[in-house]
Design a protein around this motif. Structure first.
Motif, PDB file in Angstrom:
ATOM      1  N   ASP A 189       7.574  11.630 -37.690  1.00 49.68           N
ATOM      2  CA  ASP A 189       7.943  12.575 -36.640  1.00 49.68           C
ATOM      3  C   ASP A 189       9.418  12.921 -36.834  1.00 49.68           C
ATOM      4  O   ASP A 189      10.299  12.106 -36.511  1.00 49.68           O
ATOM      5  N   SER A 191      11.528  14.788 -35.249  1.00 54.42           N
ATOM      6  CA  SER A 191      12.332  14.779 -34.023  1.00 54.42           C
ATOM      7  C   SER A 191      12.676  13.351 -33.615  1.00 54.42           C
ATOM      8  O   SER A 191      13.828  13.048 -33.235  1.00 54.42           O
ATOM      9  N   ALA A 192      11.689  12.452 -33.702  1.00 56.35           N
ATOM     10  CA  ALA A 192      11.959  11.057 -33.345  1.00 56.35           C
ATOM     11  C   ALA A 192      12.949  10.420 -34.321  1.00 56.35           C
ATOM     12  O   ALA A 192      13.806   9.612 -33.922  1.00 56.35           O
ATOM     13  N   ALA A 194      15.362  12.024 -35.963  1.00 55.86           N
ATOM     14  CA  ALA A 194      16.690  12.581 -35.719  1.00 55.86           C
ATOM     15  C   ALA A 194      17.312  12.000 -34.460  1.00 55.86           C
ATOM     16  O   ALA A 194      18.530  11.737 -34.407  1.00 55.86           O
ATOM     17  N   SER A 195      16.508  11.743 -33.424  1.00 59.63           N
ATOM     18  CA  SER A 195      17.054  11.192 -32.182  1.00 59.63           C
ATOM     19  C   SER A 195      17.551   9.774 -32.354  1.00 59.63           C
ATOM     20  O   SER A 195      18.364   9.294 -31.564  1.00 59.63           O
ATOM     21  N   ARG A 196      17.085   9.091 -33.363  1.00 58.73           N
ATOM     22  CA  ARG A 196      17.527   7.718 -33.622  1.00 58.73           C
ATOM     23  C   ARG A 196      18.475   7.629 -34.817  1.00 58.73           C
ATOM     24  O   ARG A 196      18.743   6.549 -35.330  1.00 58.73           O
ATOM     25  N   GLY A 197      18.936   8.783 -35.287  1.00 56.59           N
ATOM     26  CA  GLY A 197      19.923   8.813 -36.352  1.00 56.59           C
ATOM     27  C   GLY A 197      19.379   8.420 -37.706  1.00 56.59           C
ATOM     28  O   GLY A 197      20.119   7.891 -38.540  1.00 56.59           O
ATOM     29  N   TYR A 248      18.866   0.850 -33.767  1.00 54.25           N
ATOM     30  CA  TYR A 248      19.575   1.910 -33.053  1.00 54.25           C
ATOM     31  C   TYR A 248      20.113   1.316 -31.750  1.00 54.25           C
ATOM     32  O   TYR A 248      19.338   0.825 -30.909  1.00 54.25           O
ATOM     33  N   LYS A 249      21.452   1.291 -31.635  1.00 58.08           N
ATOM     34  CA  LYS A 249      22.125   0.713 -30.482  1.00 58.08           C
ATOM     35  C   LYS A 249      21.693  -0.733 -30.283  1.00 58.08           C
ATOM     36  O   LYS A 249      21.292  -1.152 -29.193  1.00 58.08           O
ATOM     37  N   ASP A 257       7.638   3.991 -33.586  1.00 54.90           N
ATOM     38  CA  ASP A 257       8.539   4.787 -32.770  1.00 54.90           C
ATOM     39  C   ASP A 257       8.892   6.113 -33.420  1.00 54.90           C
ATOM     40  O   ASP A 257       9.216   7.078 -32.703  1.00 54.90           O
ATOM     41  N   VAL A 258       8.847   6.168 -34.746  1.00 48.57           N
ATOM     42  CA  VAL A 258       9.275   7.383 -35.452  1.00 48.57           C
ATOM     43  C   VAL A 258       8.161   7.968 -36.318  1.00 48.57           C
ATOM     44  O   VAL A 258       8.331   9.028 -36.930  1.00 48.57           O
TER      45      VAL A 258
END
Length: 635
Positions: A189, A191-192, A194-197, A248-249, A257-258
């Motif tokens: 995915d 988008s997923a 990219a949102s998690r870098g 991530y963080k 998740d991705v």
């Protein structure tokens, strides 16, 4: 010059030689492989490269170009053809006919090795090559179908239960399974990610690091040693979904998740369908192609594989059916049977014509024996040279059967002439006739064989195809000459009965009367044309012009068109057609086959990127038996 006297004086030796020729000829005939065409070593090499996910431009620039540079340096290479599609590049390398296919394959493999450093380092496998031979076609296609088993499971059954057992059948060279093996497919995915870098490369590296086999060492105790065996290879989609692919963080990022891992097949775009008239199309189909070894009997190999199918069926689940969808040996058997029937009919006609003109059964037997004996000697030579019983070699024997008895008839007629003219006994007539006619028979044999010598010396692919034809017919001619100088003189000396005026039977008297009337008509017509020479000249010009015109209008082809009961077609759509669109066209193709009553079953394939571009597919149509068809196969 009396080449036949030793064989007339020593009947036991001649009889033993004849029996030996019969014995070894029968054994040679039974050992000859059966094929449709001669085995031709055609120097063409196919090279295939797979790079999943690459665009056609990437395949052309990064894969095709480095390989082409190396291929162009191979000596004897005449034509290079390459085709690049999404994830696949294929080459066709054609060499000169004076280069053996084994030498060509070695040179191509060397070129591939030299180009390896210029190819993308992440190629899943190096380029593969295969030899192309007109006879190297599957002898049998077998379909495994099911409505409850998945395509991946069916592929596993075809590879293990069917393919491995068929590959050990004597005479089988290889078994190829057309389908897609099982695989774990990971659908990312963006988008997923990219949102998690993360990027696609980060995901690919994480999966690669999380699924590799690595040596973990060992624990050495005072008495025993324990090897560490970490579970580095993930096997199920659930295990992949639980794989940690990053952080991530300060929180772990799981693959679920991705992306999404699912149990599927390596190539989801490929769609293989099996269609049989009056039956519902199964949901999963895999086709197994069986190849035979060079020089073995195609019919025997096909029968051995067919006998094994019921045994394989017992090892498969009840929901899996295995069926033979095409057997190339059947068309070979039918064509060979037709040629053999023609050979038998030609033999009967030759016997009848000889009997009508000689008028005696014993006299007819002398040249007739020369015919099968010449064929048996030819079979011995064919076996020694590695030839096969195919359409061309049998056609050579059919053409030769008309003049295989010529030499024996010449010797017989000369012996009968001496008996009638000089009153000699059969033995004396055979000995004296051999002195007069031996050199004549030898010159007839050599001159007749020389007529077919240009076919033997023909170059190019045509020369290779017809070489077996020319050699077979030349050997048959020389075998006829040998028999006419050995066995025929002995049979004349031992079997002829007195000839002459007042000793004719009723057949000789009837045929003699017919012959006199025919000669009378021919003589009158001959005198007419000699008195009117201008008519002969005009007829000659008309025949010459007609020959030229008919040669121009007669259809021409490399080989005669036959009815194999098998048709092959290609579906071509617009560039950029999606897999769903190709599958829609595939459904239309099946509907078209269903509307033709001559088609019994068919196989259609789309999305086979290793053989065709993404916008193409192919179909096989297997027709009903010729006797059950209402129309020609062209319909």
């Amino acid at each position: 010059m009396n080449l036949s006297e030793p064989f007339i004086r020593r009947p036991v030796m001649t009889a033993l030689l004849t029996l030996s020729a019969i014995l070894f000829g029968v054994l040679a005939y039974k050992s000859l492989p059966v094929n449709d065409l001669p085995a031709v070593d055609y120097p063409v090499i196919q090279v295939a490269v797979a790079y999943p996910g690459a665009t056609p431009a990437t395949m052309a620039n990064n894969v095709a170009t480095p390989l082409e540079r190396q291929f162009m340096q191979i000596p004897g290479l005449e034509i290079v053809t390459s085709s690049s599609s999404q994830g696949n590049t294929s080459f066709t390398l054609q060499f000169g006919l004076d280069k053996s296919i084994d030498a060509a394959a070695t040179d191509v493999q060397t070129a591939i090795t030299q180009a390896q450093g210029q190819l993308p380092p992440d190629l899943p496998s190096p380029p593969t090559l295969s030899k192309t031979n007109p006879n190297d076609q599957p002898i049998k296609y077998i379909a495994l179908t099911s409505n409850s088993v998945t395509e991946a499971q069916l592929y596993d059954y075809a590879s293990t239960q069917a393919g491995e057992r068929i590959s050990i059948v004597p005479g089988v060279s290889r078994v190829q399974v057309y389908g897609s093996p099982s695989a774990i497919r990971i659908k990312a995915d963006p988008s997923a990610l990219a949102s998690r870098g993360m990027t696609m490369d980060d995901l690919a590296k994480a999966i690669q690091n999380g699924t590799t086999y690595q040596g973990a060492g060992q624990f050495d105790g005072p008495h025993r040693t324990f090897l560490l065996q970490p579970q580095g290879q993930l096997e199920t989609a659930e295990q992949y979904n639980a794989l940690v692919v990053g952080y991530y963080k300060n929180s772990p990022i799981y693959l679920r998740d991705v992306a999404k891992a699912v149990s599927s097949v390596e190539d989801e775009r490929m769609d293989l369908r099996f269609w049989l008239r009056d039956y519902k199309t199964p949901t999963a189909t895999v086709v197994v192609a069986v190849f035979r070894q060079a020089g073995v009997n195609a019919v025997q190999v096909s029968k051995a594989v067919e006998d094994l199918i019921p045994t394989i069926q017992k090892t498969l689940p009840a929901s899996v059916r295995i069926n033979t969808i095409y057997d190339r040996s059947l068309s070979i058997v039918h064509s060979i049977d037709d040629v053999q029937a023609t050979l038998f009919i030609a033999f009967i006609l030759v016997v009848l014509v000889i009997f009508l003109f000689l008028g005696r059964a014993t006299d007819t037997l002398i040249p007739i024996v020369a015919l099968p004996l010449s064929l048996l000697l030819t079979f011995i030579a064919m076996s020694a040279m590695g030839y096969s019983l195919d359409n061309l070699s049998l056609m050579a024997l059919v053409l030769a059967i008309g003049f295989l008895v010529d030499d024996a008839i010449v010797f017989l007629e000369n012996a009968v002439r001496r008996m009638e003219k000089y009153g000699e006994s059969p033995l004396v007539a055979a000995l004296n006739g051999a002195k007069e006619i031996s050199f004549t028979i030898l010159s007839m044999t050599v001159s007749l064989a020389a007529v077919f010598l240009p076919l033997l010396l023909m170059s190019g692919l045509m020369g290779r195809i017809f070489r077996e034809f020319s050699v077979t017919i030349i050997v048959a001619i020389f075998a006829s000459g040998i028999v006419s100088l050995t066995l025929t003189p002995l049979m004349c000396a031992r079997m002829l009965k007195p000839h002459g005026h007042g000793k004719e039977n009723w057949v000789e008297r009837v045929i003699g009367g017919v012959e006199k009337r025919v000669l009378g008509v021919y003589g009158r017509s001959l005198y007419f044309f000699l008195d009117h020479k201008w008519i002969s000249a005009i007829l000659w010009l008309v025949c010459l012009a007609g020959t030229v015109e008919l040669f121009r209008v007669v259809p021409k082809s490399f080989l005669p068109v036959g009815d194999s009961g098998f048709m092959f077609g290609v579906m071509i759509a617009q560039q950029g057609s999606s897999p769903n669109q190709m599958q829609h066209y595939q459904t239309k193709a099946i509907e078209a086959m269903d509307q033709n009553p001559n088609v019994l079953l068919g196989v259609t394939v789309t999305g086979l990127g290793s053989f065709f571009p993404a916008n193409q597919g192919f179909m096989f149509a297997f027709l009903k038996d010729f006797k059950d068809r209402a129309a020609s196969p062209q319909t």
